[in-house]
Scaffold this active site. Structure first.
Site, PDB file in Angstrom:
ATOM      1  N   GLU A 244      19.988 -30.548 -25.845  1.00 13.85           N
ATOM      2  CA  GLU A 244      19.670 -30.380 -27.274  1.00 13.85           C
ATOM      3  C   GLU A 244      20.179 -31.555 -28.095  1.00 13.85           C
ATOM      4  O   GLU A 244      21.263 -32.088 -27.830  1.00 13.85           O
ATOM      5  CB  GLU A 244      20.331 -29.068 -27.728  1.00 13.85           C
ATOM      6  CG  GLU A 244      20.245 -28.816 -29.213  1.00 13.85           C
ATOM      7  CD  GLU A 244      20.992 -27.547 -29.611  1.00 13.85           C
ATOM      8  OE1 GLU A 244      21.353 -26.744 -28.729  1.00 13.85           O
ATOM      9  OE2 GLU A 244      21.232 -27.380 -30.814  1.00 13.85           O
ATOM     10  N   GLU A 270      17.390 -28.485 -35.217  1.00 15.15           N
ATOM     11  CA  GLU A 270      18.078 -27.480 -36.043  1.00 15.15           C
ATOM     12  C   GLU A 270      18.349 -27.996 -37.458  1.00 15.15           C
ATOM     13  O   GLU A 270      18.474 -27.202 -38.381  1.00 15.15           O
ATOM     14  CB  GLU A 270      19.376 -27.012 -35.376  1.00 15.15           C
ATOM     15  CG  GLU A 270      20.466 -28.060 -35.327  1.00 15.15           C
ATOM     16  CD  GLU A 270      21.697 -27.621 -34.546  1.00 15.15           C
ATOM     17  OE1 GLU A 270      21.540 -26.923 -33.537  1.00 15.15           O
ATOM     18  OE2 GLU A 270      22.814 -27.990 -34.946  1.00 15.15           O
ATOM     19  N   GLU A 347      18.758 -18.608 -29.404  1.00 11.00           N
ATOM     20  CA  GLU A 347      20.221 -18.791 -29.440  1.00 11.00           C
ATOM     21  C   GLU A 347      20.847 -17.558 -30.085  1.00 11.00           C
ATOM     22  O   GLU A 347      20.347 -17.058 -31.097  1.00 11.00           O
ATOM     23  CB  GLU A 347      20.556 -20.036 -30.271  1.00 11.00           C
ATOM     24  CG  GLU A 347      22.041 -20.353 -30.325  1.00 11.00           C
ATOM     25  CD  GLU A 347      22.347 -21.604 -31.158  1.00 11.00           C
ATOM     26  OE1 GLU A 347      21.597 -21.872 -32.114  1.00 11.00           O
ATOM     27  OE2 GLU A 347      23.323 -22.301 -30.825  1.00 11.00           O
ATOM     28  N   TRP A 410      28.490 -36.069 -36.116  1.00 10.74           N
ATOM     29  CA  TRP A 410      29.265 -34.941 -35.610  1.00 10.74           C
ATOM     30  C   TRP A 410      28.386 -34.007 -34.816  1.00 10.74           C
ATOM     31  O   TRP A 410      27.286 -33.717 -35.211  1.00 10.74           O
ATOM     32  CB  TRP A 410      29.889 -34.153 -36.772  1.00 10.74           C
ATOM     33  CG  TRP A 410      30.642 -32.955 -36.295  1.00 10.74           C
ATOM     34  CD1 TRP A 410      31.835 -32.916 -35.636  1.00 10.74           C
ATOM     35  CD2 TRP A 410      30.219 -31.586 -36.421  1.00 10.74           C
ATOM     36  NE1 TRP A 410      32.192 -31.622 -35.345  1.00 10.74           N
ATOM     37  CE2 TRP A 410      31.224 -30.792 -35.826  1.00 10.74           C
ATOM     38  CE3 TRP A 410      29.106 -30.948 -36.975  1.00 10.74           C
ATOM     39  CZ2 TRP A 410      31.138 -29.382 -35.742  1.00 10.74           C
ATOM     40  CZ3 TRP A 410      29.024 -29.580 -36.926  1.00 10.74           C
ATOM     41  CH2 TRP A 410      30.025 -28.801 -36.313  1.00 10.74           C
TER      42      TRP A 410
HETATM   43  O1  EZ4 Z   1      26.719 -27.017 -35.406  1.00 13.56           O
HETATM   44  O2  EZ4 Z   1      25.012 -24.366 -37.052  1.00 13.56           O
HETATM   45  O3  EZ4 Z   1      23.237 -25.339 -31.667  1.00 13.56           O
HETATM   46  N1  EZ4 Z   1      23.994 -25.000 -32.533  1.00 13.56           N
HETATM   47  C1  EZ4 Z   1      24.660 -25.829 -33.332  1.00 13.56           C
HETATM   48  C2  EZ4 Z   1      25.487 -25.201 -34.432  1.00 13.56           C
HETATM   49  C3  EZ4 Z   1      25.676 -26.117 -35.635  1.00 13.56           C
HETATM   50  C4  EZ4 Z   1      26.024 -25.305 -36.856  1.00 13.56           C
HETATM   51  C5  EZ4 Z   1      26.171 -26.176 -38.101  1.00 13.56           C
HETATM   52  O4  EZ4 Z   1      26.226 -25.399 -39.235  1.00 13.56           O
HETATM   53  O5  EZ4 Z   1      24.574 -27.019 -33.166  1.00 13.56           O
HETATM   54  O6  EZ4 Z   1      26.728 -24.782 -33.901  1.00 13.56           O
HETATM   55 CO    CO Z   2      22.830 -27.438 -31.953  1.00 20.19          CO
END
Ligand code: EZ4
Ligand code: CO
Length: 410
Positions: A244, A270, A347, A410
């Protein structure tokens, strides 16, 4: 069926949520999720100041027209704040329409295309032992697919691996990235260390848990295209269900390079909020799964169209379902998942007991499968008295710095 009242409800039962409630003259109510993790008040204000005045007096039955009106009349297009606000209105109107029809929403979307929705859970650990425990725990909960995140020697704190349980006395894998406090937490990153370490972890997981279990991994936008290509290639022996967000995919062309080098399936999106973010990714078949949430991609109306477009290219859904999507947004995802043909996987990070006290949910998770339930509408009720006990608290997502101090994705 005129809209006579709207409320924007901010509540923080363990974490922040923004919920739109729409009421019609007939006394029907609908709920929409408008939670944008770390930037909640921007969407709340967009709704209160700019959208609510447009809704009063409108016919709640005209969902497509309302969507087009909010999108086009704003003039300024796209973006997470606008699209989360539109999504909340859209969800609430579908909730109302399905309640008026006395049907669970998935029936209005075409009915069930399957009996249950395969869900993946989040396993992680600071070392192999803790990771294996976390995988076993998720298998005991019934999960049939597991996302694997791991600590990396040389990296202090990183995405997906909690240094301490989010809830005192809770499990270490009960991961909650948005921390309350005046400033965001700083985490570390070292791509070379990560690229060396990750294949060894997947090798150990496959050796322990066998070839059958679908395994996923989230790269969380931290690689360049050539680094992502290298990772996809080195993970091929471990047969991932998906890798991902391998790059910050707002540069869609980057995925051409990744795709050329690896057969590891790719999931992205996402943080995307419209079909336009996927135009090349889908039409050039550069990805395998669409990660958008109903909450951040303009609601059920817009995500349905996006997923129908993806279906023409055999690309499937993998709707974002972290705990920062409220139970309302989660329910919307489940109804859509059940109805569409090109469902891939969902998820699922179960919400805390505190969150579930405020949002009463009728969706179920049994034997590894989610189901939205048979209650008319979305199937979620908001207990406004309970919500009022948990006022909003500012919270930020963390961010990364490299060893030399450079800010990194991040
Ligand atoms: O870091 O929704 O795949 N899931 C993710 C999440 C995101 C958060 C950020 O708000 O990458 O855990
Ligand atoms: Co993610």
């Amino acid at each position: 069926m005129k809209i006579v009242a709207t409320d924007v409800v901010l509540t923080s039962p363990g974490r922040n949520f923004v919920t739109l409630k729409i009421t019609t003259a007939d006394g029907l109510t609908g709920l929409g999720d408008a939670t944008l993790n770390g930037r909640e008040l921007a969407v709340a204000s967009y709704l209160t100041e700019h959208v609510v005045p447009l809704l009063i007096g409108r016919d709640a039955r005209n969902i497509e027209d309302t969507w087009q009106f909010l999108y086009r009349s704003a003039y300024w297009r796209r973006g997470p704040v606008t699209m989360s606000a539109i999504a909340a209105v859209d969800m609430a109107l579908w909730d109302i329409k399905a309640k008026a029809a006395d049907m669970p929403l998935y029936q209005l979307l075409g009915g069930a295309s399957r009996t249950g929705l395969t869900a993946y859970g989040h396993a992680s650990g600071r070392d192999t032992e803790e990771l294996f425990d976390s995988i076993r725990h998720h298998l005991e909960l019934g999960f049939r697919a597991i996302r694997v995140q791991t600590a990396v020697p040389g990296i202090g704190t990183l995405y997906g691996v909690p240094t301490q349980p989010a809830v005192p006395g809770g499990r270490a894998d009960d991961y909650e990235p948005a921390q309350r406090g005046p400033l965001p937490a700083e985490e570390d990153w070292d791509t070379r260390a990560y690229l060396r370490h990750l294949p060894t972890i997947f090798e150990a997981v496959r050796a322990e848990f066998g070839p059958e279990l679908p395994l996923l991994h989230d790269g969380h936008h931290r690689m360049t295209p050539i680094e992502a290509a290298k990772l996809g290639k080195s993970l091929e022996p471990y047969d991932l269900f998906w890798l991902e967000d391998c790059t910050p995919a707002e540069n869609q062309e980057a995925l051409r390079l990744v795709r050329r080098h690896t057969t590891t399936p790719l999931a992205i999106g996402e943080v995307f909020n419209t079909v336009w973010d996927y135009q090349s990714l889908i039409s050039e078949q550069l990805i395998d799964y669409v990660r958008s949430s109903v909450t951040h991609a303009g609601g059920i109306t817009a995500l349905r169209k996006l997923l129908d477009f993806a279906a023409q290219y055999q690309i499937k859904s993998g709707i974002h379902g972290p705990t920062d999507i409220s139970p309302v947004g989660m329910a919307a995802a489940l109804h859509l998942d059940l109805a569409i043909h090109n469902f891939g996987i969902q998820e699922y990070m179960p919400h805390s007991a505190l969150t579930s006290e405020v949002f009463r949910q009728s969706f179920t998770f049994e034997d590894g499968y989610l189901h939205p339930g048979e209650q008319p509408g979305l199937g979620v009720d908001l207990d406004e008295d309970a919500a009022a006990k948990f006022p909003y608290e500012r919270a930020y997502l963390p961010y990364n710095r490299l060893n030399d101090g450079t800010v990194h994705d991040w």
